[in-house]
Design a protein around this motif. Structure first.
Motif, PDB file in Angstrom:
ATOM      1  N   ALA A   4       0.806  -1.213   0.000  1.00 49.61           N
ATOM      2  CA  ALA A   4       0.000   0.000   0.000  1.00 49.61           C
ATOM      3  C   ALA A   4       0.841   1.266   0.000  1.00 49.61           C
ATOM      4  N   MET A   5       1.981   1.246   0.710  1.00 47.07           N
ATOM      5  CA  MET A   5       2.753   2.467   0.924  1.00 47.07           C
ATOM      6  C   MET A   5       3.953   2.612   0.006  1.00 47.07           C
ATOM      7  N   ILE A   6       4.265   1.593  -0.783  1.00 50.29           N
ATOM      8  CA  ILE A   6       5.513   1.602  -1.545  1.00 50.29           C
ATOM      9  C   ILE A   6       5.589   2.751  -2.545  1.00 50.29           C
ATOM     10  N   GLY A   7       4.451   3.219  -3.031  1.00 52.45           N
ATOM     11  CA  GLY A   7       4.463   4.312  -4.009  1.00 52.45           C
ATOM     12  C   GLY A   7       4.423   5.687  -3.398  1.00 52.45           C
ATOM     13  N   SER A   8       4.517   5.773  -2.068  1.00 54.99           N
ATOM     14  CA  SER A   8       4.385   7.057  -1.372  1.00 54.99           C
ATOM     15  C   SER A   8       5.716   7.781  -1.273  1.00 54.99           C
ATOM     16  N   GLN A   9       5.633   9.097  -1.110  1.00 53.78           N
ATOM     17  CA  GLN A   9       6.820   9.912  -0.863  1.00 53.78           C
ATOM     18  C   GLN A   9       6.519  10.929   0.222  1.00 53.78           C
ATOM     19  N   LEU A  10       7.547  11.279   0.990  1.00 56.47           N
ATOM     20  CA  LEU A  10       7.423  12.253   2.068  1.00 56.47           C
ATOM     21  C   LEU A  10       7.958  13.593   1.598  1.00 56.47           C
ATOM     22  N   LEU A  11       7.152  14.626   1.732  1.00 54.67           N
ATOM     23  CA  LEU A  11       7.555  15.983   1.370  1.00 54.67           C
ATOM     24  C   LEU A  11       7.616  16.834   2.633  1.00 54.67           C
ATOM     25  N   ALA A  12       8.600  17.734   2.694  1.00 56.14           N
ATOM     26  CA  ALA A  12       8.749  18.589   3.869  1.00 56.14           C
ATOM     27  C   ALA A  12       9.298  19.950   3.462  1.00 56.14           C
ATOM     28  N   SER A  13       8.943  20.976   4.236  1.00 56.20           N
ATOM     29  CA  SER A  13       9.489  22.317   4.024  1.00 56.20           C
ATOM     30  C   SER A  13       9.328  23.135   5.309  1.00 56.20           C
ATOM     31  N   PRO A  14      10.232  24.108   5.553  1.00 56.06           N
ATOM     32  CA  PRO A  14      11.414  24.415   4.745  1.00 56.06           C
ATOM     33  C   PRO A  14      12.552  23.439   5.050  1.00 56.06           C
ATOM     34  N   LEU A  15      13.289  23.083   4.014  1.00 57.75           N
ATOM     35  CA  LEU A  15      14.426  22.180   4.192  1.00 57.75           C
ATOM     36  C   LEU A  15      15.616  22.889   4.809  1.00 57.75           C
ATOM     37  N   CYS A  16      15.724  24.179   4.568  1.00 58.99           N
ATOM     38  CA  CYS A  16      16.832  24.968   5.112  1.00 58.99           C
ATOM     39  C   CYS A  16      16.298  26.315   5.573  1.00 58.99           C
ATOM     40  N   ALA A  17      16.605  26.682   6.808  1.00 60.89           N
ATOM     41  CA  ALA A  17      16.110  27.948   7.353  1.00 60.89           C
ATOM     42  C   ALA A  17      16.956  28.358   8.544  1.00 60.89           C
ATOM     43  N   GLU A  18      16.733  29.587   8.996  1.00 61.98           N
ATOM     44  CA  GLU A  18      17.388  30.086  10.199  1.00 61.98           C
ATOM     45  C   GLU A  18      16.917  29.287  11.415  1.00 61.98           C
ATOM     46  N   THR A  19      17.785  29.145  12.409  1.00 62.87           N
ATOM     47  CA  THR A  19      17.309  28.617  13.681  1.00 62.87           C
ATOM     48  C   THR A  19      16.235  29.570  14.202  1.00 62.87           C
ATOM     49  N   GLY A  20      15.208  29.013  14.813  1.00 64.65           N
ATOM     50  CA  GLY A  20      14.052  29.817  15.197  1.00 64.65           C
ATOM     51  C   GLY A  20      12.874  29.533  14.300  1.00 64.65           C
ATOM     52  N   SER A  21      13.151  28.924  13.152  1.00 63.92           N
ATOM     53  CA  SER A  21      12.070  28.478  12.275  1.00 63.92           C
ATOM     54  C   SER A  21      11.693  27.066  12.721  1.00 63.92           C
ATOM     55  N   ASN A  22      10.688  26.969  13.590  1.00 64.15           N
ATOM     56  CA  ASN A  22      10.402  25.722  14.295  1.00 64.15           C
ATOM     57  C   ASN A  22       9.150  25.007  13.801  1.00 64.15           C
ATOM     58  N   ALA A  23       8.614  25.424  12.682  1.00 65.19           N
ATOM     59  CA  ALA A  23       7.453  24.747  12.102  1.00 65.19           C
ATOM     60  C   ALA A  23       7.900  23.976  10.858  1.00 65.19           C
ATOM     61  N   LEU A  24       7.420  22.758  10.727  1.00 62.63           N
ATOM     62  CA  LEU A  24       7.709  21.932   9.557  1.00 62.63           C
ATOM     63  C   LEU A  24       6.411  21.561   8.865  1.00 62.63           C
ATOM     64  N   LYS A  25       6.319  21.877   7.602  1.00 64.05           N
ATOM     65  CA  LYS A  25       5.184  21.420   6.803  1.00 64.05           C
ATOM     66  C   LYS A  25       5.531  20.041   6.247  1.00 64.05           C
ATOM     67  N   ILE A  26       4.711  19.065   6.559  1.00 61.03           N
ATOM     68  CA  ILE A  26       4.971  17.708   6.088  1.00 61.03           C
ATOM     69  C   ILE A  26       3.723  17.155   5.421  1.00 61.03           C
ATOM     70  N   GLN A  27       3.943  16.331   4.406  1.00 63.78           N
ATOM     71  CA  GLN A  27       2.822  15.754   3.677  1.00 63.78           C
ATOM     72  C   GLN A  27       3.242  14.442   3.030  1.00 63.78           C
ATOM     73  N   LEU A  28       2.332  13.490   3.038  1.00 66.31           N
ATOM     74  CA  LEU A  28       2.528  12.212   2.360  1.00 66.31           C
ATOM     75  C   LEU A  28       1.762  12.259   1.050  1.00 66.31           C
ATOM     76  N   THR A  29       2.467  12.103  -0.066  1.00 69.96           N
ATOM     77  CA  THR A  29       1.823  12.128  -1.374  1.00 69.96           C
ATOM     78  C   THR A  29       2.199  10.873  -2.154  1.00 69.96           C
ATOM     79  N   SER A  30       1.563  10.711  -3.279  1.00 72.11           N
ATOM     80  CA  SER A  30       1.795   9.526  -4.113  1.00 72.11           C
ATOM     81  C   SER A  30       2.774   9.853  -5.224  1.00 72.11           C
ATOM     82  N   TYR A  31       3.859   9.096  -5.300  1.00 72.81           N
ATOM     83  CA  TYR A  31       4.774   9.220  -6.434  1.00 72.81           C
ATOM     84  C   TYR A  31       4.218   8.474  -7.640  1.00 72.81           C
ATOM     85  N   TYR A  32       3.570   7.355  -7.358  1.00 74.68           N
ATOM     86  CA  TYR A  32       2.793   6.637  -8.367  1.00 74.68           C
ATOM     87  C   TYR A  32       1.688   5.886  -7.628  1.00 74.68           C
ATOM     88  N   PRO A  33       0.546   5.651  -8.268  1.00 72.27           N
ATOM     89  CA  PRO A  33      -0.576   5.010  -7.570  1.00 72.27           C
ATOM     90  C   PRO A  33      -0.343   3.521  -7.352  1.00 72.27           C
TER      91      PRO A  33
END
Length: 533
Positions: A122-151
């Motif tokens: 079920a999960m083999i086609g999934s990919q993990l996305l995150a942002s920001p990948l690079c930021a100043e210290t103090g940037s303590n929020a991470l946007k994360i999402q699981l999306t499909s690379y292929y169905p």
């Protein structure tokens, strides 16, 4: 600034064979060497930070497959050949998601049956996305999402959850949380109390009562005073650029100016959310640039900025030309050391031999022998510096032994090995051509007749013909060579399949440098699949 410890830059999202690798980059293999791949990847442009990145995802899947192939049985490896060949064909037709699916099918083929469960399917086609990948210290929020690379055709079992962790390179946890699959698929902003300076690892384990599926990790860099430090490096690069335009500029200053230019551009691109080929340890790379500036008066102190073995990205320069490289430096660099040049195939980069081609085993084996490894980036039209130029530039930082220079190339990189020997016939003493080659002109073969050759290709490798052509042209000029065809191996895996034989050959060749010359070719390894000449 202080010295950099190995723990500051050693990141690993999966079991590492390379003791001294700073992090496991998720980069696309250059083994599928056709210009169509490059064109296809250039079409897949991300428009935002969390957009899909086919180049990155394909590399993650390749690395995952290579780790499993290393311990797989012969039967499992044979079963992986058909999907690997289909992956190659998918690249030719620019069906990138299908190529990823086929790489995953090859991965399943080399895993234990007990590990291939409904959750994995079920999960083999999934990919993990995150942002920001690079930021100043103090940037303590991470946007994360699981999306499909292929169905996929399988849905996750009920009661499946996602365990999300952010850890330091030492393995010390910084934060963790649990989300439902639906929450992760919709995307969420994860508020973390404090993310300290460092190159950290974001990992997600999808699990239910019976099994766990771990996604490839993502590097998250947080850098204190990032903008100020970045601007200082950019200003220095501009100032140095003016002084290095002269034909009399030293290779050291040209290398510093070129490296600062390329490294600051990379960091800015990541900050802006532009897709990159890999998860880079950006704090480590920024500190590498700062280290170069602190030792301009004593260039050879550069290698002493790290404890133990190290890997660095340098854009080696000479006069008005430069080439980006990734370099492995041994633990001790106080005396001239052997150098192994490694040349990737088309569509690849300087990171290929460090991360793929056997999940980095080439670098691991070289590290055991205390060799320097130089991996230059090359385009479809070659490089702006040859091996002699690159040695001139690197010699400003660490002493190199020009009597012990070795070359190794795969596919297009194998052709580059021939090109470099034709241009510098007296420099290398050993050459390895895998999955490619081509004709060596008789005059060039005779001028470099002291070079010992190892030529290898897979039985189902489209580079086998070029490998045979190289073998035949060398033998026509009575140049010693060792030739092997690897049974049930295609173009993608041939480097990994050949590693043990290659380093046995190089060890023998290095040993012969201290002995009287012999006209007898090295003894061929056992189990060679004989081929007609």
């Amino acid at each position: 600034m202080g010295t950099l410890s190995k723990s500051e830059h050693r990141l690993s999202g999966s079991p590492a064979r390379c003791t001294f690798q700073p992090n496991k980059l998720k980069s696309l293999t250059s083994a599928l060497t056709v210009s169509a791949i490059v064109a296809g990847l250039s079409l897949a442009v991300a428009t935002e930070t969390s957009a899909q990145n086919p180049r990155l995802e394909l590399g993650r899947r390749l690395e995952r497959f290579e780790h499993a192939w290393e311990t797989a049985s012969t039967t499992q490896r044979v079963a992986a050949v058909p999907p690997l060949k289909t992956a190659v064909r998918s690249f030719f037709t620019l069906q990138l998601s299908e190529a990823g699916r086929q790489l995953d099918q090859a991965w399943l083929a080399v895993r234990k049956d007990a590990e291939v469960n409904e959750l994995t399917k079920a999960m083999i086609g999934s990919q993990l996305l995150a942002s920001p990948l690079c930021a100043e210290t103090g940037s303590n929020a991470l946007k994360i999402q699981l999306t499909s690379y292929y169905p996929t055709d399988t849905n996750p079992p009920v009661n499946t959850i996602a365990s999300v962790k952010l850890t330091q390179t030492t393995g010390e946890p910084l934060a963790e949380t649990q989300l439902s699959i639906s929450e992760l698929e919709q995307g969420t902003s994860w508020q973390i109390e404090q993310i300290p300076e460092g190159d950290h690892l974001l990992s997600v384990a999808i699990q239910n009562a019976n099994s766990v599926f771990t996604l490839p990790s993502v590097t998250i860099s947080r850098i204190t005073e990032l903008n100020r430090r970045l601007q200082h490096l950019k200003d220095t690069a501009v100032a140095l650029k003016t002084t290095t335009r002269s034909q009399t500029a030293t290779a050291f200053d040209v290398t510093i100016a070129s490296t600062l230019r390329d490294e600051t551009r990379l960091i800015e691109n990541v900050i802006e959310g532009l897709p990159q080929e890999a998860d880079f340890p950006l704090l480590y790379r920024l500190k590498s640039c700062e280290a170069m500036l602190t030792i301009r008066s004593e260039p050879t102190d550069f290698a002493n900025q790290w404890h133990g073995a190290k890997e660095v990205w340098l854009t080696l320069g000479k006069e008005l030309r430069s080439v980006p490289t990734r370099i492995h430096l041994p633990q001790e660099t106080d005396k001239p050391l052997p150098v192994l040049f490694v040349f990737h195939g088309a569509g690849g980069s300087e990171n290929m031999f460090f991360e793929t081609y056997g999940a980095g085993r080439v670098i691991d084996e070289a590290a055991k022998r205390n060799w320097i490894v130089i991996s230059p980036r090359q385009g479809l039209f070659g490089m702006s510096l040859d091996i002699s130029d690159m040695l001139d530039a690197l010699d400003q930082f660490v002493p190199v032994d020009r009597k012990r220079i070795m070359l190794l190339g795969h596919s297009m990189g194998a052709s580059q090995v021939i090109k470099q020997i034709r241009k510098n016939p007296a420099l290398p003493f050993a050459a390895v051509s895998l999955g490619g080659g081509g004709r060596m002109p008789s005059s060039d073969a005779k001028r470099s007749e002291h070079v010992a050759w190892y030529i290898g290709a897979g039985e189902q490798d489209f580079g086998l013909g070029a490998a045979k052509q190289l073998k035949q042209s060398l033998e026509a000029s009575e140049v010693r060579n060792r030739f092997k065809v690897y049974k049930n191996v295609e173009h993608l895996v041939v480097v990994q399949a050949a590693i043990d034989d290659v380093f046995q050959f190089l060890d023998e060749s290095v040993g012969k440098l201290t002995k009287p010359e012999s006209n007898t070719p090295p003894k061929a390894p056992e189990k060679v699949l004989n081929e007609d000449r």
